[in-house]
Design an enzyme around this catalytic site. Structure first.
Site, PDB file in Angstrom:
ATOM      1  N   ASP A   1      58.849  47.131  11.012  1.00  0.00           N
ATOM      2  CA  ASP A   1      58.796  48.172  12.040  1.00  0.00           C
ATOM      3  C   ASP A   1      58.979  47.611  13.452  1.00  0.00           C
ATOM      4  OD1 ASP A   1      58.196  50.657  10.545  1.00  0.00           O
ATOM      5  OD2 ASP A   1      56.401  49.572   9.943  1.00  0.00           O
ATOM      6  N   ASP A   2      58.959  46.297  13.608  1.00  0.00           N
ATOM      7  CA  ASP A   2      59.048  45.676  14.925  1.00  0.00           C
ATOM      8  C   ASP A   2      60.449  45.892  15.510  1.00  0.00           C
ATOM      9  OD1 ASP A   2      57.529  43.351  16.662  1.00  0.00           O
ATOM     10  OD2 ASP A   2      59.703  43.128  16.705  1.00  0.00           O
ATOM     11  N   LEU A   3      60.517  46.522  16.670  1.00  0.00           N
ATOM     12  CA  LEU A   3      61.816  46.872  17.253  1.00  0.00           C
ATOM     13  C   LEU A   3      62.627  45.640  17.636  1.00  0.00           C
ATOM     14  CD1 LEU A   3      60.894  49.962  19.475  1.00  0.00           C
ATOM     15  CD2 LEU A   3      61.939  49.930  17.200  1.00  0.00           C
TER      16      LEU A   3
ATOM     17  N   LEU B   1      62.584  42.731  16.109  1.00  0.00           N
ATOM     18  CA  LEU B   1      63.147  42.192  14.869  1.00  0.00           C
ATOM     19  C   LEU B   1      64.340  43.027  14.407  1.00  0.00           C
ATOM     20  CD1 LEU B   1      59.988  41.223  12.754  1.00  0.00           C
ATOM     21  CD2 LEU B   1      61.386  39.765  14.241  1.00  0.00           C
TER      22      LEU B   1
ATOM     23  N   TRP C   1      51.516  47.282  12.054  1.00  0.00           N
ATOM     24  CA  TRP C   1      52.119  46.218  12.854  1.00  0.00           C
ATOM     25  C   TRP C   1      51.049  45.229  13.316  1.00  0.00           C
ATOM     26  CZ3 TRP C   1      51.601  44.339  17.815  1.00  0.00           C
ATOM     27  CH2 TRP C   1      52.625  43.487  18.275  1.00  0.00           C
TER      28      TRP C   1
END
Length: 209
Positions: free
Chosen positions: A154-156, A158, A135
């Site tokens: 993996d960005d929550l 997004l 990330w």
């Protein structure tokens, strides 16, 4: 090898127009968001140092630690390598972050060379260091190097924004989000900016801070 870089608001506008042309959801959402933020920052040692300092603490706390490091002259690789642990800890760093910063400072990364590398090469170079995960490498690619087609599945934020925007029954996992983003190439970094912007709009409407 051609590496498209987002350097201006015009680049963002071009990418947004492309997203609207390939996806009716983007065509509907983008006018609600207005111009997307450029959010470019200088590349190099300082950008990665800031990312490490900021891990798992508030923005205000990270700014305070960074200011103390700068005031002590401990914001350059050679100074970090020469300082003892006590001096670095006195600025507010945890023992783990001291180790991470020493590894970064001693790695001898050629930051100029990173500008000409493919995304995968940049990511491999950075994630080989302790304290820098995928990330963080993706954020460096998007905001420091300005790469046009980098994404962070993996960005929550997004993931949650994609759920809201596409009215999905549940938050997509990284693999599903990466697949959803495939048609957005070669402007996936613009899509990421759009999803982050939509996240704040949508959560604001829901009364969530």
């Amino acid at each position: 090898m051609s590496l498209r870089v987002i350097a201006t608001d015009a680049d963002l506008a071009e990418g947004a127009a492309y997203l609207a042309s390939v996806c009716p959801v983007w065509a509907q959402v983008l006018p609600q968001l207005g111009p997307l933020p450029l959010r470019r920052r200088a590349d190099g040692f300082g950008a990665l140092m800031s990312a490490i300092v900021s891990q798992q603490i508030s923005t205000a706390a990270a700014a305070s630690i960074s200011a103390r490091l700068a005031a002590a002259g401990l914001d350059r690789p050679e100074a970090i390598m020469a300082a003892d642990d006590a001096a670095l800890r006195a600025c507010g760093l945890s023992g783990q972050k001291v180790r991470y910063l020493r590894a970064l400072a001693g790695a001898g990364i050629d930051f100029d060379a990173l500008r000409g590398m493919a995304d995968e090469e940049v990511s491999a170079t950075l994630t080989a260091l302790p304290g820098i995960g995928r990330w963080t490498a993706e954020m460096y690619l998007i905001f420091a190097l300005g790469r046009a087609d980098t994404f962070a599945p993996d960005d929550l934020a997004l993931q949650e924004s994609a759920r809201l925007m596409y009215r999905l029954p549940e938050r997509p996992k990284a693999r599903a989000l990466a697949e959803l983003a495939r048609p957005w190439a070669p402007w996936r970094s613009v899509a990421a900016r759009g999803l982050w912007a939509y996240y704040h709009v949508a959560k604001g409407r829901e009364g969530v801070t």
